[in-house]
Design an enzyme around this catalytic site. Structure first.
Site, short mmCIF file in Angstrom:
data_model
loop_
_atom_site.label_atom_id
_atom_site.label_comp_id
_atom_site.label_asym_id
_atom_site.label_seq_id
_atom_site.Cartn_x
_atom_site.Cartn_y
_atom_site.Cartn_z
N GLY A 160 24.64 49.24 59.76
CA GLY A 160 25.68 50.19 60.16
C GLY A 160 25.27 51.66 60.17
CG ASP B 70 23.74 35.73 70.72
OD1 ASP B 70 23.36 36.84 71.16
OD2 ASP B 70 23.08 34.69 70.86
CG ASP C 100 23.87 42.79 63.84
OD1 ASP C 100 23.24 43.85 63.99
OD2 ASP C 100 23.32 41.71 63.50
CE LYS D 20 14.53 47.99 67.17
NZ LYS D 20 14.85 48.15 65.75
#
Ligand SMILES: C[S@@+](CC[C@H](N)C(=O)[O-])C[C@H]1O[C@@H](n2cnc3c(N)ncnc32)[C@H](O)[C@@H]1O
EC number: 2.1.1.166
Length: 221
Positions: A72, A107, A91, A171
């Site tokens: 978080g 998911d 998540d 990312k």
């Protein structure tokens, strides 16, 4: 070479060499210590703080999606820097509640979960964040490809969710497939930049893509 004040961890019978190394790294990581001191749940929080300082992502955001929210840290930062924003996260793992943030434990690749995110947000997103990485199996190329598939899905989802002019941050793991992702993002966004924030470990192959000025057209394949 060990720096002064560096804490050594003795190997214990029930700890593997790898977990001893991990523990030693955590204990000596200034970002871990800083996160604890400032009340952030993860050292990852500082990556978003640094990206935000450089790319001004959060200030005017009204609706934010946080993909891979647990534990978080990023949403804590988003709450602080954009207190006016509605934040929705997802998540696979459980994340403890954060005041003002809606969290789903699902998911992300499940289409039903994506629908839930969009409904909970209640309007087009200004910012879609993804700090997701697939579980690693230790084979660098496989790990790279699995994470890149996840990031590509996040990019397509962002193109279906963002308002025109919105931003997407994700990312990425270095390797062959990141070029395809950048090419895809250049079709969808006016500016695509990359950054390795100082809080990202030097030895990690991760970097972050910052796609801004969404052109307003969802990915069509
Ligand atoms: C590096 S952590 C995120 C840290 C977070 N940004 C923070 O500041 O606390 C990556 C997260 O991505 C999640 N993740 C990986 N694959 C996922 C998927 N398919 N759906 C949802 N979450 C996923 C993992 O469970 C993990 O918690």
């Amino acid at each position: 070479m060990k720096t002064p004040g560096h804490q050594r961890v003795k190997t214990a019978r029930r700890r593997t060499a790898a977990s001893t190394r991990w523990l030693e790294r955590q204990l000596n990581d200034p970002y871990v210590q800083k996160a604890q001191a400032e009340g952030y749940r993860s050292r990852a929080a500082f990556k978003l703080i640094e990206l935000d300082e450089r790319f001004s992502l959060l200030k005017n955001a009204r609706r934010i999606i946080d993909l891979g929210i647990a534990p978080g840290g990023w949403s804590q930062v988003a709450r602080k820097k954009a207190p006016q924003a509605k934040i929705v996260g997802i998540d696979l793992l459980e994340a403890a509640p954060i005041e003002g943030v809606t969290i789903f434990q699902n998911d992300f690749t499940d289409p039903e979960a994506q629908k839930k995110l969009i409904e909970a947000l209640g309007g087009a997103a200004d910012l879609v964040l993804s700090d997701m990485a697939a579980n690693t199996i230790g084979h660098a190329q496989t790990d790279h490809l699995r994470t890149m598939a996840l990031v590509e899905e996040a990019a397509v989802f962002a193109s279906e969710t963002l308002r025109e002019g919105g931003s997407f941050v994700a990312k990425v793991l270095a390797g062959g497939a990141d070029k395809d992702l950048v090419a895809l993002l250049k079709r969808l966004f006016g500016q695509v930049k990359h950054a390795k924030p100082p809080a990202s470990r030097r030895e990690s192959s991760e970097w972050y893509v910052i796609a801004q000025n969404f052109r307003g057209e969802a990915y069509q394949g």
